[in-house]
Design a protein around this motif. Sequence first.
Motif, PDB file in Angstrom:
ATOM      1  N   LYS A 177       2.186   6.548  -7.013  1.00 22.86           N
ATOM      2  CA  LYS A 177       1.234   7.557  -7.519  1.00 22.86           C
ATOM      3  C   LYS A 177       1.853   8.944  -7.469  1.00 22.86           C
ATOM      4  CE  LYS A 177      -3.317   5.515  -6.574  1.00 22.86           C
ATOM      5  NZ  LYS A 177      -4.385   5.454  -5.567  1.00 22.86           N
ATOM      6  N   GLN A 178       2.514   9.236  -6.346  1.00 23.21           N
ATOM      7  CA  GLN A 178       3.173  10.531  -6.162  1.00 23.21           C
ATOM      8  C   GLN A 178       4.265  10.721  -7.234  1.00 23.21           C
ATOM      9  OE1 GLN A 178       2.668  13.077  -4.226  1.00 23.21           O
ATOM     10  NE2 GLN A 178       4.565  14.171  -4.652  1.00 23.21           N
ATOM     11  N   VAL A 183       1.183   4.233  -2.850  1.00 25.32           N
ATOM     12  CA  VAL A 183       1.053   5.671  -2.563  1.00 25.32           C
ATOM     13  C   VAL A 183       2.258   6.413  -3.143  1.00 25.32           C
ATOM     14  CG1 VAL A 183       1.059   7.385  -0.713  1.00 25.32           C
ATOM     15  CG2 VAL A 183      -0.346   5.332  -0.500  1.00 25.32           C
ATOM     16  N   TYR A 184       3.471   5.832  -2.922  1.00 30.81           N
ATOM     17  CA  TYR A 184       4.695   6.466  -3.432  1.00 30.81           C
ATOM     18  C   TYR A 184       4.682   6.502  -4.962  1.00 30.81           C
ATOM     19  CZ  TYR A 184       9.481   7.061  -4.946  1.00 30.81           C
ATOM     20  OH  TYR A 184      10.598   7.516  -5.603  1.00 30.81           O
ATOM     21  N   ARG A 210       0.844  -1.203   0.000  1.00 27.34           N
ATOM     22  CA  ARG A 210       0.000   0.000   0.000  1.00 27.34           C
ATOM     23  C   ARG A 210       0.875   1.248   0.000  1.00 27.34           C
ATOM     24  NH1 ARG A 210      -2.000   3.850   3.060  1.00 27.34           N
ATOM     25  NH2 ARG A 210      -0.789   3.234   4.894  1.00 27.34           N
ATOM     26  N   LEU A 211       1.912   1.222   0.850  1.00 27.68           N
ATOM     27  CA  LEU A 211       2.806   2.384   0.919  1.00 27.68           C
ATOM     28  C   LEU A 211       3.537   2.584  -0.405  1.00 27.68           C
ATOM     29  CD1 LEU A 211       4.275   1.951   4.511  1.00 27.68           C
ATOM     30  CD2 LEU A 211       2.742   3.747   3.710  1.00 27.68           C
TER      31      LEU A 211
END
Length: 642
Positions: free
Chosen positions: A270-271, A267-268, A263-264
């Motif tokens: 996508k950023q 998130v990274y 999940r982390l």
Amino acid sequence: QMDVHGRIREVLAETIREELAPEHQQLSTEDLIKALRQRGIIDDVMKELKFVTDVKEKERTSSPKPSTHFVDREPPVLEKTNIDPTRRYLYLQVLGGKAFLEHLQEPEPLPGQICSTFTLCLHFRNQRFRSKPVPCACEPDFHDGFLLEVHKDSLGDGSKMVDATTMLSICDPVHMVLIKTDTFGETTLIASYFLEWRSVLAAENGVTNVAVELLGVGTESKVSVGVLNIRLEMYPQLNRTLSPEVTNTQFALEHQKTAEKERLFLVYAKQWWREYLQIRPTHNIRLVKIFAQDENGVNHPVCSYIRPLRAGRLLDTPRQAARFVSVLGYERAPVIGGGGGKQEQWCTLLAFLCRNKGDCEDHSNLLCSLLLGFGLEAFVCVGTKAKGVPHTWVMTCGTDGTITFWESLTGHRYIHKPINPADPPLVEQPKPLYPYRTIGCVFNHQKFFGNCQPSDAVEVCVFDLHDESKWKPMSGEAIKSVCPPGSTSSVPPCPPLCASTVDAAVASNEIELQLRILVAEHRKDLGLSTIWDDHLSYLLSPALAAYELERTTSISAGNEEFQDAVRRAVPEGHTFKGFPIHFVYRNARRAFATCLRSPFCEEIICCRGDQVRLAVRVRVFPYPESACAVWIMFACKYRSVL
């Protein structure tokens, strides 16, 4: 071999009758073992219980295979090594399958009839196993036992006996791949499954039976293919089993930890992608691939498909590794129905190797892993070739800055020299020989770079990966968090490569014999007779060996001797014609049909004239797994009559 289970049951029944009749006493395990020992069964079993490994070395030295067509049809000798009683083993039995509904209508195969078969391949902690092929049916008759060593010296486990708690922390699953082989020898991937074996640690008596539901692959990854009945047993038995709560808690914790890391990373990613798009809006059409689906339809970061892979003694050089990868078959992932869309499926390495063929991504991932194993700095490149077709290939960066492209499907290598668009028109520019047009990103097991140069055309690309104005990097820490060795990844570890089981001389002879029959039949249909020249056939061998050497090393040698020998064998006033062709499969009929499509080859096979003599030579070059390079040369000599 001995029907151990049957004999033990008979003895136990007898013992229970004899011992229990008088005074209905309780029999302990010791009494039963004593009864078995008295009848000598335990000793027999211990003699028979041997861990079977294939001996290739002994065979080579003791019985040289005859170079004639008469081949002993005996199976290879199996060397036996005793089980080490100080080690923990997991005994995995496959006790038949059921509900393989696609094969509901299949008739019972007649004795001796060739039919489609299922084969089960397993990989667990650097060990690989393969079941005996069984005929495809609605309830396939699998009956195989595999002895998996839970403890491996090579994995740094040491040699002490492990207890249940230690084994609970070994989170490697047993990867099972089911392959179907049709009557023509074509393979299809049916299912790929990760078996959680640690449930046996909480089972009473250390034995558990599991019904494993196999799901299909690719577009059918949600559809059930069939069910396998599996029995798991720890050997030797555990002194103390764990409670199911403990094992379930451990599984939940592991799952939670992996899910959180993934999940982390998402998130990274996508950023990172947002930042990448802000450099230039046109970046959204570049082929920047961060995640890819495996054969079960699960998304993984692309970096986790690459692991440095050592081939042991099976491959000696990086170029030989490239040759090996190129002779594995190429097949695009199957799609049901039209529409021209490319079904994406990046296979796990075990599925690719067992099926012996795969898409360009599978080839590139394997080649990159092997080149990393050979100590090179290798990356997989994602981009397009002519007509905008998406493609992947491998790139290596030399310490002196040389950039080499490796085409994983052919084994060709290209040196990349960028064109400088700012040069004046008179400056001579290098002509690119490679087929690649654009490049979106490069990655390996530790790094990921998105191409942020003004143009993504390969010919103007500068591969200075340290220059962040040209290549946008991903954080190494983020990649490490989802790719081993930094984490337990959901992509399984790489299986070791297996030595070839193909006997080159036997396979070459078989194909050659079949081709001779096919040529004679074809000429007979045209009303032509066929006379073979065995001497001329033998003289074609050096040419075939030279072609394979050239494919592997890019160096051609020995051509002068071949030409000289042919000149001597072809008398004055005669014409010689030869036609070499290369295949990666061992199906003679299919190869012959392909040869006839070539006008040059057809001219030789259907040659008319005076004193026509035909020759054919086949040379099979085995590579690891069951990959083969097959070279065939047809030739004829005849008197030229003008």
